[in-house]
Structure formats: structure tokens, C-alpha cells
Design an enzyme around this catalytic site. Structure first.
Site: not given
Lengths: 339, 339
Positions: B130, B244
Site C-alpha cells: 500500500c 496513508h
């Protein structure tokens, strides 16, 4: 030993209250303490050293009444006006605002790093920015032994750095979440801080850097005494109440063994090395809160560049990042004056 | 146009449910969908495409029953065992685990970056980590135009990257705080994540780096096709549910104008430039949640090193960081097969 008349200016804010707590712990040789605040808080009573102190209104006359040391933490405007007045009366001002830090006549001091600068003062000593102080305690021994060529900071800064209103934004965000309500509009920050990372601390300035980032660059250079040191920073507010964390990438002038860097840090004043990754030990904001030391770990070689390393540095931004460092300056000053 | 028999393996986890959501939105030319899970969830009913699907038990036989495409998101062990079996039956596996990513026979694909690698597959295509995916979308156009000499990542990663148990740790921490209770012992993380920053994601490996950090290093090199690119990373879990954030420092091979970098990013596929600091506009985790794009801002010259810059990159780690990217690989594969 001489006893000192000590003033605390801005005694009722987040940092001011921390000043009082640290003063209670560290027991300076004080003849008296006088607590000052602005109109809003003057007249209120504060419990300090097991006594009730009435907070005095800060005026030009009151701050010139023969103090030896004044700890200022009342914002840049107050410092700009009142610090020179106090200094002129013969008082040493230790100022926590940013307004005097880059003045060439004002020493910028982290006692573990450049205590020798204390005696160069001309009435005012500046306490550095919170995120800079903790980095300096860790970088200074490395600079002295190996020389630092370049520093890259990425910070993870607590809301307490933005005062009571910043703490309140996170508090209200967490409570709204728990109650299943929408995140309320922030009062201090520009965006909700609960479950968010805000890559802006202080206002934007030259080159699209924030003032917080420029403080880290300029104060690092001044404190380490290397005016052209290569330094860059990205400063970020994270949803943490207490303690700033920092990811620091360093390139050194000279080769090193990583175990030597760790040993150097472990033996440095004010530093606690927490670096035992096999047992999942590294510095954490939650552990650093209410402590006076700077915690460092995740110290490891960075093979992407010659003579480089990464580390993770954590400290309580209100204590070592502000109140503790200022009181340590006062302690060191007293020590030097009594030598 | 051919219609595809599509399997979703691990359909009931955090990422699996996101896979289903993205598949509903993107409407692939599917003949059928079959949802698989382990013993624990097999037999349960899942609402998908306005129908009730009974989740099938994943077995060697069941996954070899003539699927064209299988999206795997059921952990490394499941992928290691079942992906080759599915591939042997003639199915293209798009795998979200880390177990095939560095296999030289397995393409590691971000569709905006290296779609040409898709057709090199031998039955399995790996979906990158990710935190790497979002960086690749932003770094690739810069690499192509200027060449990248060195990358330094510091990440601010959401708890959803650790699945439902990670989300639960933060949820319980916030609720305990709001109720005035002590932070409960974490179940997923090694330390409480509420109001904390944990500089460890995944286990520790060589040189005291975590596997997450090594993934960022190795996957960046593989996806950008520069096996010896200088890359380092510090990966940190922060108390954020979704998205994130990454502080990225780059040194380029060639000189650049910062406005050209911004223009390049603004015109790149999958990138949204949010960079208007005068109006306090920059990417935020809260804004990126539930979006498929990668948001980048705070793009600015780093004068601490020649040809260097800093930026701030944010994306939804479950969507672009996992489900969206995998489904985009499937879409691009279908597009290429029908050319």
C-alpha cells in the site's frame, strides 16, 4: 550562595503551567517567585510550591522591579515588548517565544549542547523551538564526533504544541467520534486533527516552507554553530496529545560504525537510547510524555547514501521542548555565575 | 467482448470487502463472480452487485474450476499455496499479499506506472504494498522525465492497513479516552495506537529495518525498473483510520524548475495536485479517504542538496493502496487482451 528573584511571565498557559511544575521539581536557589500574566488571568490564584500565589498583571514597571531571572512564555508580542525592558533592569530573560531566537545578539541555548553560549547573553537568552530542541540533544554529539553534512527532518508533532486550544480540538474530535457524532469544526487548527495528519505548522513563508520548518533549519544551524549546514524539514501535526516524534535522516562528514553511534548516544547527556528492535523496544510518544529526557532509537545505517543513517527521536514537547529546557538554562546560568 | 469468470479470494476481510465495493463501481465485463473465504467465513452471505452471494470455501478443486481472473486478498500463506494452483488452471491471479512481489517471474504492477509489465505474467501478477503504490504514482512521472537519484520516505500510516483488528485498537482507544478510562491493552499492535506513533510496521529484518520499510525500498526499485536505485524508508503507524500520508524527499539526476514538477504531477494519470499553500490547500488523510486518486502537495525545492525536493503524498491505503489498484490491474489486463 546567592538567592535569585525569579519572575515567570505567562504563568497560566499550557507551557507556563509546565514551567511552574518543572520549577517545583528542580528547586532553584530562589529568594522569591513572582508570577505574571496578562489582564485576562491577572488576579487569579495559582497553587505553586505549596503556596497560593496571586498572579500579577504584567506591566513595564512591575517587570523592572529588580528580578534576577525572568522566564517568559507569553507569546512573541509580549516578549518583544517586555523582554528588553526586563533586561534593561538587570534581569536575565529566558524567552520561550520565537521572536529573539535568530537575533545575533541573543544566544539560542540547549544546555546539553551549547552551555558556553549562555554567558554571551546581553540580557536575553532564547529557548529554541520544541521540535528543534529534542533533535539538538541527539545531533550535537554526532556533530562533534563525526561532523554532520546534511539533516532531513520529518516530524510527527503533538497538539499540545498548539496550546490548550490545540489540545481541545483533539479532545473534542475523539469525544465526537466515540459518541458517533461528526467531527466538530476545529477551533485552533485549520482542519480537524482527530484521525488526520496536517502538513502545516505555523504559517507559510519563503519557498513554500512553513515557519516551523524554517525554524528547524535556522535554529539547527545556529545551535550547532554551522551557519551553512544543509538542513531541510517537513513538519506535520498528528493526533497525539503529548510528545513530538521525529524521523531524522543524517549524512555525516565521516564514516562511522552504527554501533559507535548508538554507544555515543547512549552516553550523551540528556539522551536515552531505546533501541532493542529484537524486543520491539524503540521510543514512543506515549512513553516520553512527562519525561525530561530525549529518547532515540531505530538508529540504523542508510545505505542509500554514503555515511548516512536514520533515527527516530521522541521527547515531551512541553517539558524538554519548552519548560524543562528553559529551567535548565536558568540552572546552568546560576551554576556558571557561582563558579 | 469476452466475458470473464472472476473469483475473489478473501472476500470477507477489510481489503476483501473493499475489493467488492470497487468491483461494483468499476463494472468489469464479468460472466460471473465467485466469492471465496476460509472455513471461518465460508457459507456466510455477502450482498454484492445487488445480489446475495454465498461465500464458498476455498479449496484446490474449487479455485481450479475454470476462472479467468482471481483477485487474492487472503494473506501470504493462502496466496503461496493457492495462487499457483489457480494459475495452473489457466486463471490470472492478481495477488495482494507480499509473497510473490519480489519473485522475478511475477510482475509487480501499478497500472499508471508499468502497465507493460502485465503481459509478462506467468499466471500471477502481484499488487504492491500500500505505501509503495501511492508513492509510485507520484514518483514515476518524475523518474521518467528527470531520473531519480535517491528517495527518502517517512510514512504516516493508517491503522486500516493492519485490518479490522488494527481499526479496532484505535476505535477502542478513542472510546476509552472519551469515557475517561485508561487506554485498553492493544490486541493488534504491540503498543496502544491512540495518541501514539509506533515506528514499527511488520517485523524487523536485515539492518534493523522493518519488512514494511524493506518493501518500500525493494518494490520501488522493481516497479520503477531501477534495481540499484538509492532508497530508504522509515515506516510509522499513526492514529488515523484511513489513508496513508508520506513525507518524501527526492534527489533527481537532473536539474528542474519546481513549477515544472508541479505541472508534471498535475497532468499525470491518477494524481491530484493539491498545492496552494497561500490558501492552506495540501493533501489530507481525511480528504483522501474513499478516493481512488493519489494526492500530492507541499511540493517544494530542498536547498539542502543539489536537484532535491520535498513533497507530501496521501492516498486511501485500502482503495488505491490495495483494492483499487488490483481491480485496475484486472481492467488493464482485460483492455490489453482485447486489443
Amino acid at each position: 550562595m546567592k538567592k535569585y528573584k525569579i519572575a515567570v511571565v505567562g504563568a497560566t498557559g499550557v507551557v507556563g503551567r509546565s514551567f511552574l511544575k518543572v520549577l517545583e521539581e528542580r528547586k532553584l536557589p530562589a529568594e522569591s517567585y513572582t508570577l505574571f500574566a496578562s489582564q485576562r488571568s491577572a488576579g487569579s490564584t495559582v497553587r505553586f510550591m505549596d503556596e497560593d500565589y496571586t498572579v500579577q498583571l504584567l506591566t513595564e514597571e512591575a517587570i523592572s522591579a529588580g528580578f534576577d531571572i525572568a522566564l517568559f512564555s507569553a507569546g512573541g508580542e509580549t516578549s518583544k515588548h517586555y523582554a528588553p525592558i526586563a533586561a534593561k533592569s538587570g534581569c536575565l530573560v529566558i524567552d520561550n517565544s520565537s521572536c529573539w531566537r535568530m537575533d545575533p545578539n541573543v544566544p539560542l541555548v540547549v544546555p546539553e549542547v551549547n552551555p558556553q553560549d549562555i554567558l554571551k547573553h546581553k540580557g536575553i537568552i532564547a529557548n529554541p523551538n520544541c521540535s528543534t530542541i529534542q533533535a539538538m540533544v541527539v545531533l550535537s554529539p554526532i556533530q562533534k564526533k563525526y561532523g554532520i553534512k546534511r539533516v532531513i527532518y520529518s516530524t510527527y508533532q503533538a497538539v499540545s504544541g498548539a496550546g490548550a486550544a490545540g489540545i481541545n480540538d483533539l479532545d473534542e474530535g475523539a469525544k465526537a467520534y466515540a459518541a458517533g457524532r461528526e467531527t466538530p469544526a476545529p477551533k485552533k487548527f485549520d482542519y480537524p486533527i482527530f484521525c488526520n495528519c496536517i502538513p502545516q505548522i505555523d504559517v507559510f513563508d519563503e519557498d513554500d516552507y512553513t515557519k516551523e520548518e524554517l525554524k528547524m533549519v535556522n535554529e539547527t544551524r545556529k545551535i550547532l554553530g554551522v551557519p551553512d549546514m544543509a538542513v531541510t524539514a517537513t513538519c506535520v501535526r498528528v493526533p497525539v496529545f503529548a510528545s513530538h516524534s521525529e524521523s531524522i535522516n543524517l549524512t555525516l562528514e565521516n564514516p562511522f560504525e552504527i554501533e559507535d553511534i548508538k554507544a555515543l548516544l547512549a552516553s550523551s547527556e540528556g539522551v536515552v537510547l531505546v533501541d532493542d528492535v529484537k524486543n520491539k523496544k524503540y521510543p514512543l510518544a506515549a512513553d516520553a510524555a512527562d519525561k525530561d529526557e530525549v529518547f532515540v532509537g531505530r538508529v540504523r545505517i542508510d545505505r542509500s547514501c554514503e555515511n548516512s543513517l536514520n533515527m527516530w527521536c521522541v521527547a515531551d514537547n512541553i517539558r524538554k521542548g519548552a519548560a524543562t529546557n528553559a529551567v535548565q538554562i536558568a540552572q546552568k546560568y546560576i551554576e556558571l555565575m557561582n563558579k
